[in-house]
Design a protein around this motif. Structure first.
Motif, PDB file in Angstrom:
ATOM      1  N   GLY A 140       0.765  -1.235   0.000  1.00  0.00           N
ATOM      2  CA  GLY A 140       0.000   0.000   0.000  1.00  0.00           C
ATOM      3  C   GLY A 140       0.795   1.283   0.000  1.00  0.00           C
ATOM      4  O   GLY A 140       0.257   2.334  -0.362  1.00  0.00           O
ATOM      5  N   GLY A 144      -0.521   4.053  -2.463  1.00  0.00           N
ATOM      6  CA  GLY A 144      -1.275   5.050  -1.703  1.00  0.00           C
ATOM      7  C   GLY A 144      -0.602   6.404  -1.659  1.00  0.00           C
ATOM      8  O   GLY A 144      -1.250   7.444  -1.866  1.00  0.00           O
ATOM      9  N   TYR A 145       0.706   6.412  -1.413  1.00  0.00           N
ATOM     10  CA  TYR A 145       1.460   7.663  -1.339  1.00  0.00           C
ATOM     11  C   TYR A 145       1.463   8.370  -2.693  1.00  0.00           C
ATOM     12  O   TYR A 145       1.291   9.583  -2.776  1.00  0.00           O
ATOM     13  CB  TYR A 145       2.879   7.357  -0.882  1.00  0.00           C
ATOM     14  N   ASN A 180      -3.751  -0.252  -6.665  1.00  0.00           N
ATOM     15  CA  ASN A 180      -4.094  -0.337  -5.245  1.00  0.00           C
ATOM     16  C   ASN A 180      -5.148  -1.397  -4.963  1.00  0.00           C
ATOM     17  O   ASN A 180      -5.189  -1.965  -3.863  1.00  0.00           O
ATOM     18  CB  ASN A 180      -4.576   1.028  -4.740  1.00  0.00           C
ATOM     19  N   PHE A 184      -3.071  -2.650  -2.105  1.00  0.00           N
ATOM     20  CA  PHE A 184      -3.409  -1.971  -0.852  1.00  0.00           C
ATOM     21  C   PHE A 184      -4.357  -2.864  -0.048  1.00  0.00           C
ATOM     22  O   PHE A 184      -5.538  -2.570   0.117  1.00  0.00           O
ATOM     23  CB  PHE A 184      -4.070  -0.621  -1.137  1.00  0.00           C
ATOM     24  N   ILE A 266      -0.874  -2.036   6.228  1.00  0.00           N
ATOM     25  CA  ILE A 266      -1.873  -1.048   5.851  1.00  0.00           C
ATOM     26  C   ILE A 266      -1.894   0.113   6.841  1.00  0.00           C
ATOM     27  O   ILE A 266      -2.006   1.285   6.436  1.00  0.00           O
ATOM     28  CB  ILE A 266      -3.264  -1.695   5.743  1.00  0.00           C
ATOM     29  N   PHE A 267      -1.751  -0.179   8.120  1.00  0.00           N
ATOM     30  CA  PHE A 267      -1.722   0.882   9.132  1.00  0.00           C
ATOM     31  C   PHE A 267      -0.526   1.804   8.916  1.00  0.00           C
ATOM     32  O   PHE A 267      -0.662   3.032   8.940  1.00  0.00           O
ATOM     33  CB  PHE A 267      -1.667   0.284  10.536  1.00  0.00           C
ATOM     34  N   SER A 269       1.278   2.240   6.171  1.00  0.00           N
ATOM     35  CA  SER A 269       1.113   2.971   4.916  1.00  0.00           C
ATOM     36  C   SER A 269       0.155   4.148   5.088  1.00  0.00           C
ATOM     37  O   SER A 269       0.429   5.260   4.629  1.00  0.00           O
ATOM     38  CB  SER A 269       0.591   2.035   3.816  1.00  0.00           C
ATOM     39  N   CYS A 270      -0.960   3.902   5.766  1.00  0.00           N
ATOM     40  CA  CYS A 270      -1.936   4.974   6.000  1.00  0.00           C
ATOM     41  C   CYS A 270      -1.349   6.072   6.874  1.00  0.00           C
ATOM     42  O   CYS A 270      -1.650   7.262   6.679  1.00  0.00           O
ATOM     43  CB  CYS A 270      -3.195   4.409   6.647  1.00  0.00           C
ATOM     44  N   TYR A 272       1.861   7.042   6.973  1.00  0.00           N
ATOM     45  CA  TYR A 272       2.744   7.840   6.119  1.00  0.00           C
ATOM     46  C   TYR A 272       1.929   8.724   5.171  1.00  0.00           C
ATOM     47  O   TYR A 272       2.259   9.890   4.949  1.00  0.00           O
ATOM     48  CB  TYR A 272       3.676   6.924   5.321  1.00  0.00           C
ATOM     49  N   ILE A 273       0.870   8.158   4.618  1.00  0.00           N
ATOM     50  CA  ILE A 273       0.022   8.926   3.704  1.00  0.00           C
ATOM     51  C   ILE A 273      -0.654  10.082   4.440  1.00  0.00           C
ATOM     52  O   ILE A 273      -0.735  11.203   3.925  1.00  0.00           O
ATOM     53  CB  ILE A 273      -1.024   8.001   3.057  1.00  0.00           C
ATOM     54  N   ALA A 274      -1.120   9.823   5.665  1.00  0.00           N
ATOM     55  CA  ALA A 274      -1.812  10.856   6.441  1.00  0.00           C
ATOM     56  C   ALA A 274      -0.884  12.009   6.786  1.00  0.00           C
ATOM     57  O   ALA A 274      -1.273  13.185   6.724  1.00  0.00           O
ATOM     58  CB  ALA A 274      -2.395  10.247   7.715  1.00  0.00           C
TER      59      ALA A 274
END
Length: 324
Positions: A140, A144-145, A180, A184, A266-267, A269-270, A272-274
């Protein structure tokens, strides 16, 4: 781009991705876990081939605009795919990378500028491609990024400064959405592979370069700040410990969170994206004073990142020289 056209592209990309899975399965293009991996199961490699293919499809249907960029992208994607399959000689790979970057500079008309701008651009492009490759280690994170980055660029293009084709940005976003769907998730159907991480890095760099040239605002480099900080300081810590920084490893902060602390891919990745989403929001919000905003964002993010790494991993692990 009309909604119906978007649907056609989306369906096309899904079909292409599924066809690639069959080819990869037939020719054993897979990723086997080893001691450096953050994964535990055999998975198809090279799912990120959809990114350059999406650009190629758009180019064919739109008269091959941005031809230098497209040719450079295809060259760097082909050599990266071959490296995924065969493991090529470093000199051959680096030679193609350099040639692709030069084509990108022709696309930007960069050779009309002073030499130091060319040097800055070369450092930025090479660093970004390598950072993307280093950061592509858990489910992800690449898809995602990159989707966040392309989405932010689309917003900037529509609302702040027009610097490229909005349709082209949407095409890239659709290819990322398709990737994704298969990556993802807790158990990924495919990994991006070098062809995916290198090609999407090249694509993102192209768009950010176009944006910087159109706006004359270097602060847009911070659209990649999270990747940049984690890559730069991981390399620095490895250098301090006396490690070979060119050897494969899993010493990034995201890898520590995933492998040692056992947070889900997933956590992480989310997360870093956040963080990058917050940075992008602040970057856009304070666009009227880009220099001050950039310095403030950069310093704040570096301080928070270092505090977290030293608190979570500890000074000894990060700074103690490796004993042979």
């Amino acid at each position: 781009m009309p909604n119906l056209t978007s649907i056609y592209y989306f369906i096309l990309f899904i079909v292409v991705e599924l066809l690639y899975f069959k080819v990869a399965d037939r020719y054993n293009i897979i990723d086997k876990p080893n001691h450096r991996s953050s994964h535990t199961r055999i998975t198809i490699r090279g799912g990120g081939i959809i990114f350059p293919l999406a650009i190629l499809a758009y180019a064919i249907l739109n008269g091959f605009s941005n031809s230098y960029f497209v040719i450079g992208l295809l060259a760097i994607s082909i050599i990266s795919f071959l490296d995924d399959v065969l493991t090529l000689n470093n000199k051959a790979r680096l030679g193609v990378h350099l040639g692709s970057v030069m084509l990108l500079f022709f696309q930007w008309n960069l050779f009309s500028l002073s030499w130091y701008w060319i040097l800055i651009a070369l450092i930025f492009v090479i660093a970004t491609i390598n950072a993307y490759n280093f950061m592509d280690g858990i489910n992800g994170i690449t898809g995602g990024y990159s989707l966040l980055t392309i989405g932010t660029l689309y917003y900037i293009n529509e609302k702040i400064v027009s610097f490229t084709s909005g349709e082209l940005l949407l095409i890239v976003a659709l290819s990322l959405l398709v990737f994704n769907l298969f990556n993802f998730r807790a158990k990924a159907k495919c990994f991006a592979g070098d062809v995916g991480s290198v090609s999407i890095a090249f694509i993102v760099v192209f768009f950010i370069g176009e944006l910087i040239l159109a706006s004359q605002n270097l602060s847009y480099i911070l659209l990649l700040l999270v990747y940049g900080i984690d890559t730069a300081f991981t390399v620095l810590f490895r250098k301090i410990r006396g490690e070979n920084i060119f050897e494969a490893h899993r010493n990034h902060f995201y890898q520590y969170l995933s492998n040692q602390l056992k947070f889900s891919h997933i956590f992480v990745s989310c997360l870093y994206i956040a963080v990058q989403l917050l940075i992008n929001f602040l970057l856009i919000k304070f666009a009227d004073d880009p220099l001050l905003a950039s310095i403030g964002l950069l310093v704040s993010c570096v301080v928070v990142y270092l505090l977290l790494r030293f608190k979570i991993e500890g000074y000894r692990k990060l700074l103690t020289p490796t004993t042979n």
